[in-house]
Structures are given as C-alpha cells and as structure tokens.
Design a protein around this motif. Structure first.
Motif, PDB file in Angstrom:
ATOM      1  N   GLY A  13      33.856  51.664 -11.892  1.00 53.21           N
ATOM      2  CA  GLY A  13      32.583  52.296 -12.226  1.00 53.21           C
ATOM      3  C   GLY A  13      32.584  52.922 -13.613  1.00 53.21           C
ATOM      4  O   GLY A  13      31.607  52.790 -14.366  1.00 53.21           O
ATOM      5  N   VAL A  14      33.667  53.602 -13.967  1.00 55.33           N
ATOM      6  CA  VAL A  14      33.762  54.225 -15.293  1.00 55.33           C
ATOM      7  C   VAL A  14      33.742  53.161 -16.390  1.00 55.33           C
ATOM      8  O   VAL A  14      33.085  53.311 -17.428  1.00 55.33           O
ATOM      9  N   THR A  15      34.445  52.066 -16.161  1.00 58.07           N
ATOM     10  CA  THR A  15      34.476  50.983 -17.142  1.00 58.07           C
ATOM     11  C   THR A  15      33.084  50.418 -17.385  1.00 58.07           C
ATOM     12  O   THR A  15      32.680  50.186 -18.534  1.00 58.07           O
ATOM     13  N   LEU A  16      32.334  50.199 -16.312  1.00 58.55           N
ATOM     14  CA  LEU A  16      30.984  49.668 -16.461  1.00 58.55           C
ATOM     15  C   LEU A  16      30.078  50.645 -17.206  1.00 58.55           C
ATOM     16  O   LEU A  16      29.266  50.234 -18.046  1.00 58.55           O
ATOM     17  N   LEU A  17      30.209  51.933 -16.915  1.00 61.79           N
ATOM     18  CA  LEU A  17      29.381  52.923 -17.587  1.00 61.79           C
ATOM     19  C   LEU A  17      29.686  52.964 -19.083  1.00 61.79           C
ATOM     20  O   LEU A  17      28.774  52.966 -19.921  1.00 61.79           O
ATOM     21  N   VAL A  18      30.962  52.998 -19.423  1.00 59.46           N
ATOM     22  CA  VAL A  18      31.346  53.023 -20.847  1.00 59.46           C
ATOM     23  C   VAL A  18      30.905  51.749 -21.541  1.00 59.46           C
ATOM     24  O   VAL A  18      30.382  51.777 -22.667  1.00 59.46           O
ATOM     25  N   ALA A  19      31.076  50.608 -20.873  1.00 60.33           N
ATOM     26  CA  ALA A  19      30.667  49.336 -21.468  1.00 60.33           C
ATOM     27  C   ALA A  19      29.163  49.297 -21.699  1.00 60.33           C
ATOM     28  O   ALA A  19      28.699  48.806 -22.739  1.00 60.33           O
TER      29      ALA A  19
END
Length: 317
Positions: A13-19
């Motif tokens: 989830g964090v990766t998708l948000l940052v991306a």
C-alpha cells in the motif's frame, strides 16, 4: 506467516501511494499547457481557459491529486480528452492484449529457460554447457525489438506463416488473435529465457556442492538423479525472485514490442497518450502498470515465504 504477509501488504500500500504521488507530480511539472497543446496554437485564450477549467487544471496540485486518488479508489480514472472516452474503459480494453502477451512470453521463457539451465548444469564444463551459455549470453544481448523485426522477416515476410503485425479482437476470431501474439511474445521471451537459463544453471551448480547432494550420491543415486530429485527444488529459490521480476518487466516492457507489431495494448496506449499530451490517460495507464508490477512482487514474496520456511520463522522474531 500472517505477520509476514501483513507487513508485505502494508509495504504494498505504501509503495502504491508513493508511486501515485511521484507519477502525478512529475507529470504535473512537465513544461507546457496541456489544454493549449490539445487545442493547438490557434486556440483563443477563452477556449484554453474553458478547457483548463474542464480538466481541473485551475485547482491547486494537492487538491487535484486528492481528487484523482479518490476517483481511482472508486474505479473512476477520469475522462480522456483526446479520445473522448473514460480512461478506465480504455485501459480495460487494452489489457486484453497486454496481459495475454505478457503471460504468453512468461510461459515461453519458463518452458525454454528452465530446461536449458538444468541441462547446462547437468553437463557442467562440457561442450553442451558452453554452447547453452553462449546462446544465453547472446539472447540477453539482443534487443527484443530487433529480434521481433527479425522474426517478422522470417516468419511473416519470408515464410508467410504468421501475421507481421496488427491484432484481431478476441471476440471476432480468437485463433487470429492468438496468431497475432506469437511473434511479439517470442520477441519478449528471448532475453527472459536467456536470463532464466543462466540463473537456473548457476543456482543448480551451487546446490550440487551441498551436503545433501553428496548424501544422496552416497545412497546410490547418480548425479543426474540426485539433482533432479533433490537439487532442482532447492535451486528454485533464487529463480522465484527472478520470475517475479521478469513478469513485472514483461508487463511494463510491452511498450516497445507493441509499437513494433502495432498491437493495441496498454503500452501503445501510453505511448500515444504521451505524444498527445493526454496526462490523465498517461497517469491512469501508468498507475495500472505499477499496480500490476507491485502485485507481482507481492505474490513473489509470498511464494518465496511458502517455499523457504526461514522467512516465516523470521517474521515471528
């Protein structure tokens, strides 16, 4: 195991948000006015201002990002202003080409790369091993678009066995659609099969020197039998990571091959949207690619934990 998966899901989830933030703000920083680009240099200031208002470009960047993110969570990726269609429907239609292409290339790379790697390891130091590794190195070095053009010259122009490009929708003729994906999937699979062969060979050679292989040999098994019964499964651990990375690359790397073969896939959609400065379509299609890539990596991590109990044990410490 549950804690391990939970940590991976949080990281997902964090990766998708940052991306999503990186994609939005990098595209927002591109020079030029998208509304002016769409309407052309002869557009009046009033028409440009109206289009900017329709596109929401007059709002602050943070507000547009929150609205865009909220819309995606609801399944609404916005409206393409160049193609006059919902971005979600455009992406969904193109995934019907890109996903089968990536899956076919992945299957081909596995069916070719893994057996060649096992065969090279079983014949380590012999002429067959050297020949396979030379071929694998050549496959890694050859660009897939060049190999695709070579395949087209041989099988489409010369032999006329397969179509040189284009794509027939699955609903019209599934056989023609499948034939249209053969050459591009082979072009995509070549470097991936070469990498798999090299990794499988290296991993299996390393496993061959382990104590459990020597124990199996002492019990009367030949080297080939010991490697096949006990070595291949243990050698698959690093190969799983490579497989996850490769599928992610195949999904994201279809842009070049789809343009070479004129396939109406997601990669070609992104390429066309960039040329037309359709930023909302670029954002939506790119985030779908990132979701596919990160999902693949998440599943790879979970599969690795299933195969290697040490990861599950580490998650409890």
């Amino acid at each position: 195991m549950t804690a391990y998966i939970a940590r991976r899901l949080i990281g997902f989830g964090v990766t998708l948000l940052v991306a999503a933030m990186v994609i939005f703000y990098l595209l927002d920083l591109l020079p030029g006015d998208p509304a002016q680009f769409i309407l052309g240099i002869n557009a009046t200031p009033d028409s440009v201002a109206r289009l900017r208002l329709q596109m929401g470009l007059d709002a602050p960047a943070y507000q547009r990002f929150v609205e865009w993110l909220g819309g995606m969570l609801r399944g609404d990726f916005g409206m393409s202003y160049t193609q006059r269609a919902p971005v979600a429907s455009l992406i969904w239609d193109r995934l019907g080409v890109t996903l089968p292409l990536a899956l076919a290339a992945m299957v081909i790379s596995i069916l070719v790369g893994l057996p060649l790697g096992i065969l090279a390891a079983r014949r380590r130091g012999k002429a067959l091993d050297t020949s396979i590794m030379v071929l694998a190195q050549t496959g890694v070095a050859i660009p897939n678009f060049w190999f695709g053009m070579l395949l087209t010259l041989i099988f489409a122009v010369g032999l006329r066995w397969l179509p040189p490009g284009g794509f027939t929708p699955w609903g019209e003729d599934s056989g023609a659609a499948l034939r249209g994906l053969i050459l591009p999937s082979l072009a995509l699979a070549l470097p991936q099969a070469s990498i798999l062969a090299r990794v499988m060979r290296t991993s299996l050679v390393e496993v061959a020197g382990q104590d459990f292989i020597r124990t199996a040999r002492a019990k009367g098994l030949t080297m080939d039998e010991a490697l096949w019964r006990h070595g291949v499964r243990n050698a698959m651990l690093p190969v799983l990571t490579i497989l996850g990375l490769q599928f992610a690359y195949l999904i994201a790397g279809t842009i070049v091959v789809e343009n070479v073969f004129y396939l109406p896939g997601l990669g070609r959609l992104i390429y066309t949207a960039i040329l037309e400065r359709d930023l909302i379509l670029v954002r939506g299609a790119t985030i779908i690619l990132i979701i596919a890539v990160t999902s693949t990596m998440l599943l790879t991590d979970i599969a690795y934990a299933v195969v290697d109990p040490r990861l599950r044990e580490g998650s409890r410490t």
